[in-house]
Design a protein around this motif. Structure first.
Motif, PDB file in Angstrom:
ATOM      1  N   SER A   1     -28.495 -23.435  16.190  1.00 37.43           N
ATOM      2  CA  SER A   1     -27.980 -23.199  14.845  1.00 37.43           C
ATOM      3  C   SER A   1     -26.482 -22.954  14.830  1.00 37.43           C
ATOM      4  CB  SER A   1     -28.679 -21.981  14.243  1.00 37.43           C
ATOM      5  OG  SER A   1     -28.348 -20.809  14.979  1.00 37.43           O
ATOM      6  N   GLY A   2     -25.881 -22.741  16.012  1.00 43.02           N
ATOM      7  CA  GLY A   2     -24.462 -22.412  16.095  1.00 43.02           C
ATOM      8  C   GLY A   2     -24.185 -20.923  16.033  1.00 43.02           C
ATOM      9  N   ARG A   3     -25.248 -20.126  15.865  1.00 44.23           N
ATOM     10  CA  ARG A   3     -25.073 -18.674  15.814  1.00 44.23           C
ATOM     11  C   ARG A   3     -25.176 -18.078  17.219  1.00 44.23           C
ATOM     12  NH1 ARG A   3     -28.163 -19.570  11.050  1.00 44.23           N
ATOM     13  NH2 ARG A   3     -30.108 -18.979  12.087  1.00 44.23           N
ATOM     14  N   VAL A   4     -24.387 -17.054  17.450  1.00 41.75           N
ATOM     15  CA  VAL A   4     -24.277 -16.438  18.766  1.00 41.75           C
ATOM     16  C   VAL A   4     -25.323 -15.342  18.924  1.00 41.75           C
ATOM     17  CG1 VAL A   4     -22.761 -14.997  20.190  1.00 41.75           C
ATOM     18  CG2 VAL A   4     -21.852 -17.024  19.061  1.00 41.75           C
ATOM     19  N   GLU A   5     -25.914 -15.271  20.119  1.00 44.46           N
ATOM     20  CA  GLU A   5     -26.881 -14.229  20.444  1.00 44.46           C
ATOM     21  C   GLU A   5     -26.494 -13.581  21.769  1.00 44.46           C
ATOM     22  OE1 GLU A   5     -31.026 -15.263  19.930  1.00 44.46           O
ATOM     23  OE2 GLU A   5     -30.501 -17.009  18.689  1.00 44.46           O
ATOM     24  N   LEU A   6     -26.994 -12.366  21.977  1.00 43.66           N
ATOM     25  CA  LEU A   6     -26.677 -11.611  23.187  1.00 43.66           C
ATOM     26  C   LEU A   6     -27.909 -10.854  23.647  1.00 43.66           C
ATOM     27  CD1 LEU A   6     -24.280 -10.598  25.092  1.00 43.66           C
ATOM     28  CD2 LEU A   6     -24.348  -8.527  23.685  1.00 43.66           C
ATOM     29  N   TYR A   7     -28.096 -10.816  24.972  1.00 43.52           N
ATOM     30  CA  TYR A   7     -29.162 -10.037  25.585  1.00 43.52           C
ATOM     31  C   TYR A   7     -28.559  -9.084  26.612  1.00 43.52           C
ATOM     32  CZ  TYR A   7     -32.351 -13.651  23.769  1.00 43.52           C
ATOM     33  OH  TYR A   7     -33.058 -14.514  22.966  1.00 43.52           O
ATOM     34  N   ALA A   8     -29.180  -7.910  26.750  1.00 46.58           N
ATOM     35  CA  ALA A   8     -28.744  -6.939  27.745  1.00 46.58           C
ATOM     36  C   ALA A   8     -29.946  -6.209  28.297  1.00 46.58           C
ATOM     37  CB  ALA A   8     -27.755  -5.938  27.137  1.00 46.58           C
ATOM     38  N   ALA A   9     -29.902  -5.902  29.587  1.00 45.64           N
ATOM     39  CA  ALA A   9     -30.921  -5.056  30.196  1.00 45.64           C
ATOM     40  C   ALA A   9     -30.543  -3.598  29.966  1.00 45.64           C
ATOM     41  CB  ALA A   9     -31.019  -5.342  31.694  1.00 45.64           C
ATOM     42  N   ALA A  10     -31.519  -2.794  29.599  1.00 46.70           N
ATOM     43  CA  ALA A  10     -31.334  -1.355  29.445  1.00 46.70           C
ATOM     44  C   ALA A  10     -32.412  -0.657  30.265  1.00 46.70           C
ATOM     45  CB  ALA A  10     -31.414  -0.958  27.972  1.00 46.70           C
ATOM     46  N   ALA A  11     -32.471   0.656  30.162  1.00 44.36           N
ATOM     47  CA  ALA A  11     -33.481   1.403  30.923  1.00 44.36           C
ATOM     48  C   ALA A  11     -34.869   1.066  30.389  1.00 44.36           C
ATOM     49  CB  ALA A  11     -33.209   2.893  30.803  1.00 44.36           C
ATOM     50  N   GLY A  12     -35.634   0.253  31.147  1.00 37.98           N
ATOM     51  CA  GLY A  12     -36.989  -0.091  30.757  1.00 37.98           C
ATOM     52  C   GLY A  12     -37.103  -0.988  29.552  1.00 37.98           C
ATOM     53  N   ALA A  13     -36.043  -1.713  29.212  1.00 34.82           N
ATOM     54  CA  ALA A  13     -36.081  -2.533  27.995  1.00 34.82           C
ATOM     55  C   ALA A  13     -35.060  -3.655  28.077  1.00 34.82           C
ATOM     56  CB  ALA A  13     -35.798  -1.671  26.767  1.00 34.82           C
ATOM     57  N   VAL A  14     -35.227  -4.629  27.178  1.00 40.19           N
ATOM     58  CA  VAL A  14     -34.219  -5.658  26.926  1.00 40.19           C
ATOM     59  C   VAL A  14     -33.770  -5.511  25.486  1.00 40.19           C
ATOM     60  CG1 VAL A  14     -33.840  -8.128  26.618  1.00 40.19           C
ATOM     61  CG2 VAL A  14     -34.978  -7.312  28.666  1.00 40.19           C
ATOM     62  N   LEU A  15     -32.456  -5.547  25.260  1.00 38.60           N
ATOM     63  CA  LEU A  15     -31.876  -5.477  23.930  1.00 38.60           C
ATOM     64  C   LEU A  15     -31.439  -6.868  23.504  1.00 38.60           C
ATOM     65  CD1 LEU A  15     -29.596  -2.323  24.442  1.00 38.60           C
ATOM     66  CD2 LEU A  15     -32.013  -2.405  23.803  1.00 38.60           C
ATOM     67  N   HIS A  16     -31.650  -7.202  22.235  1.00 40.91           N
ATOM     68  CA  HIS A  16     -31.323  -8.535  21.725  1.00 40.91           C
ATOM     69  C   HIS A  16     -30.530  -8.404  20.436  1.00 40.91           C
ATOM     70  CE1 HIS A  16     -32.801 -12.496  19.695  1.00 40.91           C
ATOM     71  NE2 HIS A  16     -31.646 -12.680  20.303  1.00 40.91           N
ATOM     72  N   TRP A  17     -29.309  -8.962  20.435  1.00 44.34           N
ATOM     73  CA  TRP A  17     -28.463  -9.030  19.245  1.00 44.34           C
ATOM     74  C   TRP A  17     -28.400 -10.475  18.765  1.00 44.34           C
ATOM     75  CZ3 TRP A  17     -27.426  -5.989  23.438  1.00 44.34           C
ATOM     76  CH2 TRP A  17     -27.069  -4.651  23.222  1.00 44.34           C
ATOM     77  N   ARG A  18     -28.241 -10.656  17.436  1.00 47.35           N
ATOM     78  CA  ARG A  18     -28.168 -12.011  16.884  1.00 47.35           C
ATOM     79  C   ARG A  18     -27.298 -12.011  15.628  1.00 47.35           C
ATOM     80  NH1 ARG A  18     -33.711 -13.450  15.910  1.00 47.35           N
ATOM     81  NH2 ARG A  18     -33.506 -12.361  13.932  1.00 47.35           N
ATOM     82  N   GLN A  19     -26.506 -13.072  15.462  1.00 47.87           N
ATOM     83  CA  GLN A  19     -25.799 -13.281  14.203  1.00 47.87           C
ATOM     84  C   GLN A  19     -26.793 -13.780  13.160  1.00 47.87           C
ATOM     85  OE1 GLN A  19     -22.769 -16.135  15.331  1.00 47.87           O
ATOM     86  NE2 GLN A  19     -21.157 -14.597  15.218  1.00 47.87           N
ATOM     87  N   GLU A  20     -26.813 -13.166  12.009  1.00 45.90           N
ATOM     88  CA  GLU A  20     -27.689 -13.633  10.942  1.00 45.90           C
ATOM     89  C   GLU A  20     -27.086 -14.819  10.199  1.00 45.90           C
ATOM     90  OE1 GLU A  20     -30.704 -12.752  10.754  1.00 45.90           O
ATOM     91  OE2 GLU A  20     -30.489 -11.191  12.265  1.00 45.90           O
ATOM     92  N   GLU A  21     -25.765 -14.973  10.303  1.00 47.71           N
ATOM     93  CA  GLU A  21     -25.073 -16.140   9.757  1.00 47.71           C
ATOM     94  C   GLU A  21     -23.803 -16.342  10.564  1.00 47.71           C
ATOM     95  OE1 GLU A  21     -22.617 -14.088   6.117  1.00 47.71           O
ATOM     96  OE2 GLU A  21     -24.664 -14.769   5.720  1.00 47.71           O
ATOM     97  N   PRO A  22     -23.232 -17.559  10.565  1.00 45.63           N
ATOM     98  CA  PRO A  22     -22.032 -17.811  11.350  1.00 45.63           C
ATOM     99  C   PRO A  22     -20.906 -16.853  10.989  1.00 45.63           C
ATOM    100  CG  PRO A  22     -22.967 -19.874  10.580  1.00 45.63           C
ATOM    101  CD  PRO A  22     -23.735 -18.781   9.905  1.00 45.63           C
ATOM    102  N   ALA A  23     -20.169 -16.417  12.015  1.00 49.25           N
ATOM    103  CA  ALA A  23     -19.012 -15.532  11.892  1.00 49.25           C
ATOM    104  C   ALA A  23     -19.383 -14.087  11.567  1.00 49.25           C
ATOM    105  CB  ALA A  23     -18.003 -16.042  10.869  1.00 49.25           C
ATOM    106  N   ALA A  24     -20.675 -13.802  11.390  1.00 47.73           N
ATOM    107  CA  ALA A  24     -21.093 -12.424  11.131  1.00 47.73           C
ATOM    108  C   ALA A  24     -21.074 -11.622  12.429  1.00 47.73           C
ATOM    109  CB  ALA A  24     -22.493 -12.400  10.527  1.00 47.73           C
ATOM    110  N   VAL A  25     -20.992 -10.312  12.303  1.00 49.21           N
ATOM    111  CA  VAL A  25     -21.092  -9.445  13.463  1.00 49.21           C
ATOM    112  C   VAL A  25     -22.552  -9.425  13.922  1.00 49.21           C
ATOM    113  CG1 VAL A  25     -20.819  -7.090  14.316  1.00 49.21           C
ATOM    114  CG2 VAL A  25     -19.148  -8.034  12.709  1.00 49.21           C
ATOM    115  N   PRO A  26     -22.837  -9.728  15.185  1.00 53.31           N
ATOM    116  CA  PRO A  26     -24.225  -9.699  15.642  1.00 53.31           C
ATOM    117  C   PRO A  26     -24.841  -8.311  15.467  1.00 53.31           C
ATOM    118  CG  PRO A  26     -22.820 -10.799  17.251  1.00 53.31           C
ATOM    119  CD  PRO A  26     -21.907 -10.163  16.246  1.00 53.31           C
ATOM    120  N   THR A  27     -26.103  -8.286  15.100  1.00 54.40           N
ATOM    121  CA  THR A  27     -26.812  -7.027  14.907  1.00 54.40           C
ATOM    122  C   THR A  27     -27.945  -6.914  15.920  1.00 54.40           C
ATOM    123  OG1 THR A  27     -28.234  -8.069  13.238  1.00 54.40           O
ATOM    124  CG2 THR A  27     -26.276  -6.899  12.455  1.00 54.40           C
ATOM    125  N   LEU A  28     -28.273  -5.685  16.276  1.00 47.38           N
ATOM    126  CA  LEU A  28     -29.363  -5.432  17.218  1.00 47.38           C
ATOM    127  C   LEU A  28     -30.682  -5.649  16.485  1.00 47.38           C
ATOM    128  CD1 LEU A  28     -30.169  -4.487  20.051  1.00 47.38           C
ATOM    129  CD2 LEU A  28     -30.001  -2.128  19.225  1.00 47.38           C
TER     130      LEU A  28
END
Length: 338
Positions: A162-189
């Motif tokens: 879709s052209g939107r940026v996403e991010l994943y991170a490992a945390a203590a016992g979990a994976v965190l996932h951020w995603r842009q809801e629309e282009p140029a938006a600040v990614p949200t958890l």
């Protein structure tokens, strides 16, 4: 490198980015299929800290981010863009520190959206993630605190179909996932999934118009696949302890996901399965010579959409490359030293 260090440029040539203790080097094919030029520095003569990040946009431009020492005990992030493999990259430009000042906080990750804007992500001093995004007409937006907690190891940034940026991170016992809801938006958890995950094993890949897939190793040593909103799937045992590389490619007329990893025996292991159909199963097939213990593997497609695999040993600088043969299956040419 954090990210895909083997990439195809606008001119069809492949290039690789090689980390050193105080710089990033680039090597590019002199023509499609090789030979390769000698290594040269990226972004000028600024001294860098180890562990740069790299991302590539739909325009095929490469974006790199790295830490630069500023004074004793402190560092700041710098960014550069390379438009074509054999052209000199722009000089490193300062983009600051997620906490305004301080030492290196973590390895940066880079993604590029559909409009060619670089996004630099890095762990901040609070244990969460911060991001700085390029403006479309030059310059950078301010650092944004994306929240999160107990972030460990390298981040995995990816741009979806879709052209939107996403991010994943490992945390203590979990994976965190951020995603842009629309282009140029600040990614949200958008999701925090309780998952057994080993830090520094994350690799994200765009696998459909609506989804990206995260590959990671769990504490049991399995290589797993997870898409946000679903359940993680243990795909197959990890071939070895190092990071996995993944691309989508066409194999015998099917849309497949190809995985590669340095195996415990020291060779390169490959596995493929129909994209997003983990239930079909996958298994490793080894190829090539035994590699140095620090060797990493990367995958790309050349200008003819053929699979290319490369291995790099940072300690020796040895770069080996192979391509898929023009025949059914995943038969590869002999590995060659670049």
């Amino acid at each position: 490198m954090n990210g895909d260090w083997l990439i195809r440029g606008r001119d069809g040539r492949l290039s690789v980015y090689l980390p050193t203790d105080d710089a990033v080097l680039c090597r590019a094919e002199l023509g499609p299929g090789g030979p390769w030029e000698p290594p040269r520095k990226v972004g000028g003569d600024q001294r860098l800290r180890p562990g740069p990040g790299i991302g590539q946009g739909a325009d095929a431009y490469a974006h790199l981010a790295a830490w630069r020492p500023t004074k004793p005990g402190e560092a700041g992030l710098v960014h550069t863009t390379q438009f074509r493999p054999r052209l000199a990259a722009l000089d490193w430009a300062s983009i600051g520190h997620p906490d305004k000042t301080g030492d290196r906080t973590g390895t940066p990750a880079v993604a590029v959206d559909v409009r060619g804007r670089g996004h630099v992500f890095v762990r901040n001093g609070n244990g969460g993630v911060s991001m700085r995004m390029q403006k479309e007409k030059g310059g950078w937006d301010p650092w944004r605190d994306l929240k999160g907690h107990d972030v460990r190891g390298r981040l995995a940034a990816v741009t979806g179909e879709s052209g939107r940026v996403e991010l994943y991170a490992a945390a203590a016992g979990a994976v965190l996932h951020w995603r842009q809801e629309e282009p140029a938006a600040v990614p949200t958890l958008v999701e925090e999934r309780e998952i057994s995950v080993r830090p520094d094993t994350l690799h994200a890949l765009a696998t459909s118009p609506d989804a990206t897939t995260l590959f990671y190793a769990n504490d049991a040593g399995d290589l797993c696949a997870w898409r946000s909103g679903g359940k993680p799937v243990a795909l197959l045992p990890s071939a070895g302890p190092g990071p996995v590389s993944a691309i989508r490619c066409e194999l015998d007329g099917h849309d497949c996901t190809l995985l590669a990893q340095r195996s415990a025996s020291g060779r390169v292991a490959f596995a493929a399965y129909p994209t997003e159909q983990e239930s079909a199963g996958a298994w490793w097939t080894e190829s090539g010579p035994e590699l140095a213990a620090d060797a990493v593997v990367a995958l790309a497609l050349d200008e003819e959409e053929r699979v290319v695999a490369a291995t790099l040993s940072p300690s020796t600088g040895r770069l080996l490359v192979t391509r898929r043969k023009d025949e059914p299956g995943l038969a590869l040419e002999a590995w060659r030293e670049a």
